[in-house]
Motif scaffolding. Structure first.
Motif, PDB file in Angstrom:
ATOM      1  N   LYS A 182      46.531   4.978  18.717  1.00  0.00           N
ATOM      2  CA  LYS A 182      46.607   5.646  17.423  1.00  0.00           C
ATOM      3  C   LYS A 182      45.229   5.628  16.781  1.00  0.00           C
ATOM      4  O   LYS A 182      44.584   4.591  16.699  1.00  0.00           O
ATOM      5  CB  LYS A 182      47.613   4.937  16.518  1.00  0.00           C
ATOM      6  N   ASP A 183      44.769   6.794  16.361  1.00  0.00           N
ATOM      7  CA  ASP A 183      43.474   6.906  15.692  1.00  0.00           C
ATOM      8  C   ASP A 183      43.669   7.836  14.508  1.00  0.00           C
ATOM      9  O   ASP A 183      43.897   9.036  14.685  1.00  0.00           O
ATOM     10  CB  ASP A 183      42.432   7.458  16.662  1.00  0.00           C
ATOM     11  N   LYS A 184      43.610   7.298  13.301  1.00  0.00           N
ATOM     12  CA  LYS A 184      43.952   8.069  12.113  1.00  0.00           C
ATOM     13  C   LYS A 184      42.911   7.854  11.029  1.00  0.00           C
ATOM     14  O   LYS A 184      42.536   6.718  10.729  1.00  0.00           O
ATOM     15  CB  LYS A 184      45.335   7.636  11.604  1.00  0.00           C
ATOM     16  N   ASP A 185      42.435   8.944  10.441  1.00  0.00           N
ATOM     17  CA  ASP A 185      41.519   8.881   9.304  1.00  0.00           C
ATOM     18  C   ASP A 185      42.281   9.211   8.028  1.00  0.00           C
ATOM     19  O   ASP A 185      43.166  10.081   8.022  1.00  0.00           O
ATOM     20  CB  ASP A 185      40.375   9.883   9.471  1.00  0.00           C
ATOM     21  N   PHE A 186      41.920   8.521   6.946  1.00  0.00           N
ATOM     22  CA  PHE A 186      42.508   8.808   5.641  1.00  0.00           C
ATOM     23  C   PHE A 186      41.392   9.187   4.682  1.00  0.00           C
ATOM     24  O   PHE A 186      40.366   8.512   4.603  1.00  0.00           O
ATOM     25  CB  PHE A 186      43.258   7.583   5.095  1.00  0.00           C
ATOM     26  N   ASP A 187      41.608  10.262   3.951  1.00  0.00           N
ATOM     27  CA  ASP A 187      40.617  10.737   2.992  1.00  0.00           C
ATOM     28  C   ASP A 187      41.353  11.284   1.781  1.00  0.00           C
ATOM     29  O   ASP A 187      42.452  11.834   1.909  1.00  0.00           O
ATOM     30  CB  ASP A 187      39.746  11.826   3.628  1.00  0.00           C
ATOM     31  N   GLY A 188      40.765  11.114   0.598  1.00  0.00           N
ATOM     32  CA  GLY A 188      41.399  11.613  -0.608  1.00  0.00           C
ATOM     33  C   GLY A 188      41.333  10.594  -1.719  1.00  0.00           C
ATOM     34  O   GLY A 188      40.542   9.638  -1.662  1.00  0.00           O
ATOM     35  N   PRO A 189      42.155  10.741  -2.756  1.00  0.00           N
ATOM     36  CA  PRO A 189      42.194   9.758  -3.847  1.00  0.00           C
ATOM     37  C   PRO A 189      42.522   8.371  -3.301  1.00  0.00           C
ATOM     38  O   PRO A 189      43.379   8.225  -2.427  1.00  0.00           O
ATOM     39  CB  PRO A 189      43.317  10.283  -4.755  1.00  0.00           C
ATOM     40  N   LEU A 190      41.839   7.351  -3.823  1.00  0.00           N
ATOM     41  CA  LEU A 190      41.998   6.004  -3.277  1.00  0.00           C
ATOM     42  C   LEU A 190      43.445   5.516  -3.249  1.00  0.00           C
ATOM     43  O   LEU A 190      43.868   4.921  -2.250  1.00  0.00           O
ATOM     44  CB  LEU A 190      41.129   5.021  -4.060  1.00  0.00           C
ATOM     45  N   PRO A 191      44.248   5.720  -4.303  1.00  0.00           N
ATOM     46  CA  PRO A 191      45.637   5.250  -4.219  1.00  0.00           C
ATOM     47  C   PRO A 191      46.396   5.870  -3.052  1.00  0.00           C
ATOM     48  O   PRO A 191      47.185   5.194  -2.386  1.00  0.00           O
ATOM     49  CB  PRO A 191      46.234   5.673  -5.569  1.00  0.00           C
ATOM     50  N   GLU A 192      46.147   7.157  -2.777  1.00  0.00           N
ATOM     51  CA  GLU A 192      46.822   7.811  -1.658  1.00  0.00           C
ATOM     52  C   GLU A 192      46.300   7.284  -0.323  1.00  0.00           C
ATOM     53  O   GLU A 192      47.063   7.127   0.639  1.00  0.00           O
ATOM     54  CB  GLU A 192      46.625   9.323  -1.746  1.00  0.00           C
ATOM     55  N   VAL A 193      45.002   7.016  -0.263  1.00  0.00           N
ATOM     56  CA  VAL A 193      44.413   6.469   0.961  1.00  0.00           C
ATOM     57  C   VAL A 193      45.006   5.097   1.261  1.00  0.00           C
ATOM     58  O   VAL A 193      45.405   4.800   2.398  1.00  0.00           O
ATOM     59  CB  VAL A 193      42.878   6.372   0.822  1.00  0.00           C
ATOM     60  N   VAL A 194      45.065   4.247   0.228  1.00  0.00           N
ATOM     61  CA  VAL A 194      45.587   2.893   0.418  1.00  0.00           C
ATOM     62  C   VAL A 194      47.052   2.928   0.837  1.00  0.00           C
ATOM     63  O   VAL A 194      47.469   2.235   1.771  1.00  0.00           O
ATOM     64  CB  VAL A 194      45.412   2.059  -0.868  1.00  0.00           C
ATOM     65  N   GLU A 195      47.846   3.751   0.161  1.00  0.00           N
ATOM     66  CA  GLU A 195      49.273   3.814   0.481  1.00  0.00           C
ATOM     67  C   GLU A 195      49.499   4.392   1.874  1.00  0.00           C
ATOM     68  O   GLU A 195      50.351   3.912   2.628  1.00  0.00           O
ATOM     69  CB  GLU A 195      50.011   4.647  -0.562  1.00  0.00           C
ATOM     70  N   GLY A 196      48.740   5.415   2.237  1.00  0.00           N
ATOM     71  CA  GLY A 196      48.879   5.992   3.572  1.00  0.00           C
ATOM     72  C   GLY A 196      48.516   4.996   4.654  1.00  0.00           C
ATOM     73  O   GLY A 196      49.201   4.886   5.680  1.00  0.00           O
ATOM     74  N   ALA A 197      47.432   4.254   4.423  1.00  0.00           N
ATOM     75  CA  ALA A 197      47.021   3.242   5.396  1.00  0.00           C
ATOM     76  C   ALA A 197      48.055   2.132   5.487  1.00  0.00           C
ATOM     77  O   ALA A 197      48.352   1.630   6.577  1.00  0.00           O
ATOM     78  CB  ALA A 197      45.659   2.672   5.008  1.00  0.00           C
TER      79      ALA A 197
END
Length: 252
Positions: A11-26
């Motif tokens: 699994k290789d996943k990048d998260f980008d965007g508003p920090l709360p959304e990044v943290v929750e997605g991660a």
């Protein structure tokens, strides 16, 4: 660390965007990738425990996002999950007066505005408070202390180790991860069924009496449960007949 042909990235996943959304997605992705283990307690019964305390890895993630050095361009906060450990690497050395030696007792926020935003989600704490509890959570689960380091002049790394070598006798990939994954997705195995499978794996066999003792059920219930696992193809019955006193079940 495995390299070359033995390095298998699943699994290789990048998260980008508003920090709360990044943290929750991660957080959601990491939680879905971590395993559960069956460990034998002092009462001789198996219990399910997480691979790592959720607070420990999530606090490490939030700290990495909240306290990283955002002046360093082209680098990212990275979370890498290995078979025996989880690593979180954040760009930038420890802030201000915080050192590896005093980080459990010294407070400092490199990015106070970011910390304030994340605090509104009840995610961020003073750096020293969160670090101290990470140590406590790992100790309570019987795992090694977290390892903080500065592997280069521009990063801080947290390593959590799952002590998989000591957990193997109570969990194998063929049961622990497979059964846990099946429970999470298809919900076809009960806790008692998982216990039966782990007994068969760790002890080489499981009997009706052994299962009765482990999960605290009647003989009829234990016998029915084992027969269901045979029907599901998870166990194999061994014996000369229904009333054979030496009959037992093993992993299929």
């Amino acid at each position: 660390m495995q390299t070359g042909r033995r390095l298998n990235i699943v699994k290789d996943k990048d998260f980008d965007g508003p920090l709360p959304e990044v943290v929750e997605g991660a957080r959601q992705l990491i939680a879905s990738l971590l395993r559960e283990f069956q460990v034998l307690g002092e009462d001789a019964r198996f219990r399910t425990v997480p691979e790592y305390p959720e607070f420990a890895w999530f606090e490490g993630l939030v700290n990495a996002v909240a306290h990283r050095d955002y002046s360093i361009r082209g680098e990212y906060t990275r979370v890498v999950i290995f078979d025996d450990r989880l690593e979180i690497t954040s760009p930038g050395i420890l802030p201000n007066r915080v050192t590896l030696g005093n980080m459990r007792t010294t407070r400092f926020a490199r990015n106070p505005k970011i910390c304030h935003v994340l605090a509104s989600f009840k995610w961020v704490r003073e750096l020293h408070e969160g670090v101290h509890r990470v140590y406590q959570e790992m100790e309570e689960l019987g795992l090694p202390d977290p390892e903080f380091s500065e592997p280069s002049d521009f990063s801080v790394r947290l390593v959590l180790r799952n002590d998989i070598g000591k957990r193997v006798p109570y969990m194998s990939d063929s049961i622990g991860s497979k059964a846990a994954e099946e429970r999470r997705t298809e919900r076809t195995l009960s806790d008692a069924e998982v216990t039966a499978l782990n007994l068969a794996e760790s002890e080489g066999r499981v009997t009706t009496v052994r299962l009765m003792q482990s999960v605290g059920v009647s003989r009829v219930t234990a016998s029915s449960l084992l027969k269901r696992l045979v029907e599901k193809g998870r166990l194999v019955w061994h014996g000369t007949g229904q009333h054979d006193p030496n009959q037992y079940y093993s992993r299929s």
